[in-house]
Design an enzyme around this catalytic site. Structure first.
Site, PDB file in Angstrom:
ATOM      1  N   SER A 158       0.473  -1.414   0.182  1.00 27.16           N
ATOM      2  CA  SER A 158       0.170  -0.283   0.128  1.00 27.16           C
ATOM      3  C   SER A 158       0.670   1.072   0.094  1.00 27.16           C
ATOM      4  CB  SER A 158      -0.836  -0.549   1.089  1.00 27.16           C
ATOM      5  OG  SER A 158      -1.807  -1.167   1.643  1.00 27.16           O
ATOM      6  N   ARG A 173       8.094   6.548  -3.574  1.00 30.27           N
ATOM      7  CA  ARG A 173       7.725   6.820  -2.397  1.00 30.27           C
ATOM      8  C   ARG A 173       7.268   6.552  -0.890  1.00 30.27           C
ATOM      9  NH1 ARG A 173       4.561   9.770  -5.211  1.00 30.27           N
ATOM     10  NH2 ARG A 173       2.494  10.446  -3.666  1.00 30.27           N
ATOM     11  N   ASP A 211      -4.888  -2.637  -3.086  1.00 35.43           N
ATOM     12  CA  ASP A 211      -6.000  -2.759  -2.392  1.00 35.43           C
ATOM     13  C   ASP A 211      -7.250  -2.779  -3.121  1.00 35.43           C
ATOM     14  OD1 ASP A 211      -5.948   0.328  -1.511  1.00 35.43           O
ATOM     15  OD2 ASP A 211      -6.107  -0.123   0.126  1.00 35.43           O
TER      16      ASP A 211
END
Length: 486
Positions: A158, A173, A211
């Site tokens: 995630s 990042r 997700d």
């Protein structure tokens, strides 16, 4: 994660008869700026469609429209044991998913708390070692006799990652307080696989997923009427299946074994819709939140509709009323005058206050902020909370309407997850009725609406497992799982 309080019976609205004229005037002003009429919803949806198309073009746009490299619809007949891991902010979740082959599945899971120091460790191997050790502990517990064949694993990662194929994730990042060196701009899959292999664990990482894409695929596995997976939580997002021939930015990049009519799951990341401020009805409070955020000019749609911001919109509006001398007169507001001191549980609890005199709201402001409120002030606070929640619900379905109109869907199920969808009072009904307004449906019951928002299946568990099953099948058949040369 947005934490919303326990559910209570739907509150009574109470009379406004005792509210003085000056406060009623403020309430009316709030009603003007936070109410989103049908025409505005339709205009937002129309602009949304053009922005989705831009995101799929070679030039690109505000909405990233990221190909998820899931190039098959689940049939519901996928079966077998699959592992899923979900690396969130505070925990690692490990799930064993047994797909039944009949649109059913069973799950067994464990959570492993990430040590706080691991988020900023200077040793890039430490995170992957922790995950591999957790996987080994889980496997030893679930399969004490050992495993005869390798188990495919779907990895829900995630964090912003770019993918040229299903079993790759190049970290763009770190977010969520992570800052581990020498991982950004690298593929995280081989880093994890290396530590798994080192421990002789018979697991192969076959898919890295988002997700929201997982929510789409898990829900499609159990319900073929599923058209989208959506998240209404700390953030907002949607995923759906497009057609490869309609994705301009993939032209010339797909191998010959992928037909133009092949499906492609798209992770929209549409929290960034309308960063150019063309169509969304922003208030001065939305502008303040944006200007004072770490990334001004980004995530405009998210800042108006997601759970991370609803409490702060309420706080800014109340501080504005106080500065103008309408409420909280001659009181110490030092505890209240702090950005994001109110999360979304505050407007949720205020909306759910069951008492005529809004006694729970009185307790909330006294106990949390040392502020005494009059009944009339609480009625303003309550109405303002309702308006902010309703606006979020109404705006948030514009992404659903845009994708359904773009794809020509007249009916279907929209699989929704997230704390705001699951816990915010009245959100489901308000969102459904906003869709009704956009389309002009004449049905009176939510159950009869042609496009229905329904509870989603577990995207980061079952979804990751189903995607792993689809990826494993493609790999076994020698089919492409990414762009040419990836």
């Amino acid at each position: 994660m947005v934490h919303l309080g326990p559910k209570k019976p739907q509150a009574r609205k109470g009379s406004m008869a005792d509210v003085p004229k000056e406060l009623m005037q403020q309430i009316e002003n709030f009603e003007k700026i936070f109410t989103v009429p049908t025409e505005t919803l339709q205009a937002v949806t129309k602009h949304f469609i053009s922005e989705l198309e831009k995101g799929l073009s070679k030039k690109g746009g505000n909405i990233p429209m990221i190909p998820g490299w899931v190039m098959d619809f689940p049939t519901g007949k996928e079966s077998g044991d699959f592992l899923a891991i979900d690396l969130g902010g505070t925990n690692l979740r490990v799930v064993l998913v047994k797909l039944g082959g009949d649109r059913t599945f069973d799950t067994t899971q464990s959570k492993y708390r990430l040590p706080d120091a691991m988020r900023t460790t200077q040793n890039p191997d430490e995170l992957w070692e922790f995950i591999a050790d957790s996987l080994k502990a889980f496997i030893d517990e679930q399969f004490p006799q050992g495993i005869s064949e390798p188990i495919p694993l779907g990895f829900t990662f995630s964090f912003p990652a770019s993918q040229n194929k299903i079993n790759e994730g190049i970290l763009q990042r770190w977010t969520k307080g992570f800052d581990i060196p020498n991982i950004e701009n690298h593929d995280v899959v081989p880093m994890l696989q290396k530590q798994i292999t080192k421990r002789n664990i018979p697991i192969e990482v076959v898919a890295l997923i988002n997700d929201t894409t997982g929510t789409l695929v898990a829900s499609y596995y159990t319900d073929p009427e599923t058209k989208m997976g959506v998240i209404f939580g700390t953030g907002v997002n949607g995923a759906y299946y497009d057609v490869c021939s309609d994705i301009e930015k993939l032209q010339g990049k797909l191998s010959d074994d992928i037909p133009p009519s092949a499906p492609m799951a798209i992770n929209c990341e549409y929290g960034s819709f309308d960063n150019e401020h063309v169509v969304l009805p922003r208030t001065k409070y939305d502008i303040t939140i944006d200007e004072e955020s770490p990334r001004p000019g980004q995530q405009t749609f998210e800042k108006m509709s997601s759970g991370y911001y609803l409490g702060e919109i309420l706080r800014l509006a109340l501080m504005d009323m106080q500065k103008q001398g309408f409420i909280f007169k001659n009181q110490d507001l030092s505890k209240f005058d702090k950005p994001f001191v109110m999360d979304t549980s505050y407007p949720a609890r205020i909306e759910e206050d069951p008492f005529e005199n809004l006694e729970d709201t009185d307790d909330l402001f006294q106990n949390e902020f040392g502020i005494n409120t009059t009944v009339q002030e609480r009625k303003l606070i309550r109405r303002l909370s309702e308006l902010i929640g309703a606006r979020a619900a109404r705006l948030s379905v514009c992404g659903i309407a845009a994708i359904c109109q773009k794809r020509g869907y007249k009916t279907g199920h929209i699989a929704a997850d997230g704390s705001v969808y699951n816990r915010y009072p009245g959100f489901k009904e308000k969102a459904a009725n906003a869709l009704k307004d956009i389309y002009g449906w004449t049905q009176t019951s939510l159950d009869d609406y042609p496009i229905k928002i329904v509870p989603a299946e577990d995207g980061s568990g079952a979804g990751a497992a189903v995607i792993a099953a689809l990826a494993q099948k493609r790999i076994a058949e020698g089919k492409s799982v990414g762009i040419i040369g990836a």
